[in-house]
Design an enzyme around this catalytic site. Structure first.
Site, short mmCIF file in Angstrom:
data_model
loop_
_atom_site.label_atom_id
_atom_site.label_comp_id
_atom_site.label_asym_id
_atom_site.label_seq_id
_atom_site.Cartn_x
_atom_site.Cartn_y
_atom_site.Cartn_z
N LYS A 273 27.30 66.08 2.75
CA LYS A 273 27.98 66.32 4.31
C LYS A 273 28.00 64.88 5.13
CE LYS A 273 25.07 64.86 6.60
NZ LYS A 273 24.38 63.40 6.57
N TYR B 288 23.04 68.62 11.36
CA TYR B 288 21.88 69.35 11.05
C TYR B 288 21.45 70.51 11.87
CZ TYR B 288 21.15 66.15 6.81
OH TYR B 288 21.63 65.47 5.96
P1 NAD Z 1 25.02 54.10 1.98
O1 NAD Z 1 25.90 52.99 2.91
O2 NAD Z 1 23.66 53.68 1.66
O3 NAD Z 1 25.97 54.22 0.41
C1 NAD Z 1 27.43 54.11 0.52
C2 NAD Z 1 27.71 53.79 -0.63
O4 NAD Z 1 29.21 53.61 -0.77
C3 NAD Z 1 27.37 52.37 -1.13
O5 NAD Z 1 27.00 52.25 -2.45
C4 NAD Z 1 28.71 51.59 -0.97
O6 NAD Z 1 28.70 50.44 -1.77
C5 NAD Z 1 29.82 52.73 -1.38
N1 NAD Z 1 30.99 52.30 -0.82
C6 NAD Z 1 32.17 52.43 -1.41
N2 NAD Z 1 33.34 52.34 -0.55
C7 NAD Z 1 32.67 51.88 0.64
C8 NAD Z 1 33.54 51.61 1.91
N3 NAD Z 1 34.61 51.25 1.90
N4 NAD Z 1 32.59 51.16 2.92
C9 NAD Z 1 31.07 51.24 2.74
N5 NAD Z 1 30.51 51.85 1.52
C10 NAD Z 1 31.43 51.97 0.50
O7 NAD Z 1 25.31 55.37 2.55
P2 NAD Z 1 24.47 56.71 2.27
O8 NAD Z 1 23.39 56.93 3.37
O9 NAD Z 1 24.17 56.90 0.98
O10 NAD Z 1 25.42 57.69 2.87
C11 NAD Z 1 26.42 58.28 1.85
C12 NAD Z 1 27.01 59.75 2.16
O11 NAD Z 1 25.69 60.65 2.00
C13 NAD Z 1 27.47 59.96 3.56
O12 NAD Z 1 28.34 60.97 3.40
C14 NAD Z 1 26.08 60.52 4.19
O13 NAD Z 1 26.45 61.51 5.21
C15 NAD Z 1 25.39 61.22 2.94
N6 NAD Z 1 24.07 61.57 3.15
C16 NAD Z 1 23.52 62.62 3.08
C17 NAD Z 1 22.10 62.89 3.23
C18 NAD Z 1 21.39 64.13 2.98
O14 NAD Z 1 20.28 64.19 3.24
N7 NAD Z 1 22.40 65.08 2.75
C19 NAD Z 1 21.45 61.77 3.43
C20 NAD Z 1 21.89 60.29 3.48
C21 NAD Z 1 23.21 60.31 3.53
#
Ligand code: NAD
Length: 363
Positions: free
Chosen positions: A129, A213
């Site tokens: 999401k 949420y």
């Molecule tokens: P994050 O920044 O920790 O991770 C993002 C990943 O994408 C990194 O490994 C990064 O290297 C990679 N990436 C690839 N191309 C990129 C770019 N152009 N710019 C930045 N990063 C790039 O983020 P996250 O918190 O893991 O979030 C990722 C997804 O997961 C989002 O869509 C977020 O909404 C979702 N999320 C969901 C929940 C949940 O509880 N369902 C919790 C956290 C995050």
């Protein structure tokens, strides 16, 4: 609380747990569905650790732009070099029969591209999401999966969390009388210098990330889609975090049955709760959608009691195994792409209402 009330809650609890069991989907023994994780960031790291709790799902492949992460997580989870991909060679995943599902855990603006590529590679897709950054992208993703004959599910993990499942069940049964009002507040104090604060990658601010949420809860607690939306935004544009995305955006939703919801979404204050208020009391979860530690209180007939619920399986493993069960049994996911699309329609209306300073009617 009277004994009769306790019995009713326990009956409700039983029903809630029955929901949990039914969302898990029994699967044929022996076969586990193979997941490839795309994007090895913070949430992916958590998800990878949850396969250990799964009965029907296993981690089989990794996709990242950082070779060091591929090596580190590959070694940690026993993923051979042949099952580690860069973004450039991601499409080769079509030739890997161990991969059944591609789980997209990338910044929001990349969800559509990788969902479409995964579907074209013949894989089922789990996408985090918010589903994407626009209604148009959501429609493209649904169409791509349909054209490929593959399933699409959105990572709405709260649907696999027992307290939320019980709240849904009690609200639907009218345990505190017919629902009249829902309040739902979600927010945290956003740290600077991250893609979430760059509209190009996030598609928007707190609403896309955490306010969703609040919105999603109002939809699963009512089982309805809002028909009217009203919103106000409060963003200090001199704060460098909020140069391109919103901070606080509060919204009011009206549902077809007449239920109203008042919701908070914030990147500068800490909230995680909802309350369903009926004619005779309320059901409250706080925290409501955290990774763990949910707490429920119920007020009915002038008395307030805490209600604890057994948690036989974590929501993350529940979500992974649910989708695996759907694939193994040929059934539809509880939270398909259409759920992500429904939220995105409302998100676009919320932004429009705040921008234009007027109520928006949804067809
Ligand atoms: P994050 O920044 O920790 O991770 C993002 C990943 O994408 C990194 O490994 C990064 O290297 C990679 N990436 C690839 N191309 C990129 C770019 N152009 N710019 C930045 N990063 C790039 O983020 P996250 O918190 O893991 O979030 C990722 C997804 O997961 C989002 O869509 C977020 O909404 C979702 N999320 C969901 C929940 C949940 O509880 N369902 C919790 C956290 C995050």
């Amino acid at each position: 609380m009277r004994d009769a009330d306790r019995r009713t809650i326990i009956a409700g609890l039983g029903a809630g747990l029955a929901v949990a069991a039914s969302t898990a989907c029994a699967a044929p023994r022996g076969r586990k569905i193979g997941y490839a994780i795309v994007g090895l960031g913070r949430y992916a790291e958590l998800i990878m650790s949850k396969f250990a709790e799964c009965d029907q799902s296993r981690l089989v492949a990794l996709v990242s732009g950082t070779p060091e992460k591929l090596t580190r997580f590959g070694e940690k989870y026993g993923i051979p070099a042949s099952h580690r991909y860069s973004y450039a060679d991601f499409d080769r995943i079509r030739d890997n029969p161990d991969v059944d599902v591609v789980y997209v855990i990338l910044p929001n603006a990349l969800h559509a591209e990788y969902t479409v590529r995964a579907a074209k590679a013949g894989k089922h897709v789990m996408c985090e999401k918010p589903m994407a950054v626009s209604v148009a992208e959501c429609r493209t993703m649904i169409a791509a999966c349909r054209a490929a004959g593959r399933k699409l599910m959105i990572g709405y993990r709260s649907r696999f969390e027992p307290y939320n499942q019980l709240a849904i069940d009690l609200a639907k049964k009218g345990f505190v009388g017919p629902t009249r009002i829902i309040t739902a507040d979600h927010g945290f104090n956003a740290q600077p210098n991250q893609w979430r604060l760059d509209r190009k990658w996030s598609g928007g601010g707190s609403l896309m990330d955490i306010g969703i949420y609040s919105l999603n809860a109002t939809r699963y607690l009512t089982g309805e889609d809002p028909v009217e939306v009203s919103a106000i935004e409060s963003t200090d544009r001199s704060d460098p975090r909020f140069a391109t995305v919103e901070d606080r955006i509060s919204f009011l939703l009206r549902f077809p049955s007449g239920i109203e919801a008042t919701c908070v979404s914030s990147y500068s204050s800490n909230h995680n709760m909802y309350r369903v208020t009926g004619t005779q009391g309320w059901i409250e979860l706080e925290p409501a959608t955290a990774y763990e530690g949910q707490a429920m209180r119920i007020r009915r007939d002038g008395r307030t009691e805490a209600q604890s619920v057994p948690v036989p399986k974590g929501q993350h493993a529940g979500q992974l195994d649910h989708f695996a069960g759907c694939i193994l049994n040929g059934t539809d996911p509880l939270v398909p792409g259409e759920e992500g699309l429904a939220d995105m329609r409302v998100i676009e209306a919320i932004y429009r209402s705040a921008r234009e300073g007027r109520r928006i009617t949804l067809g």
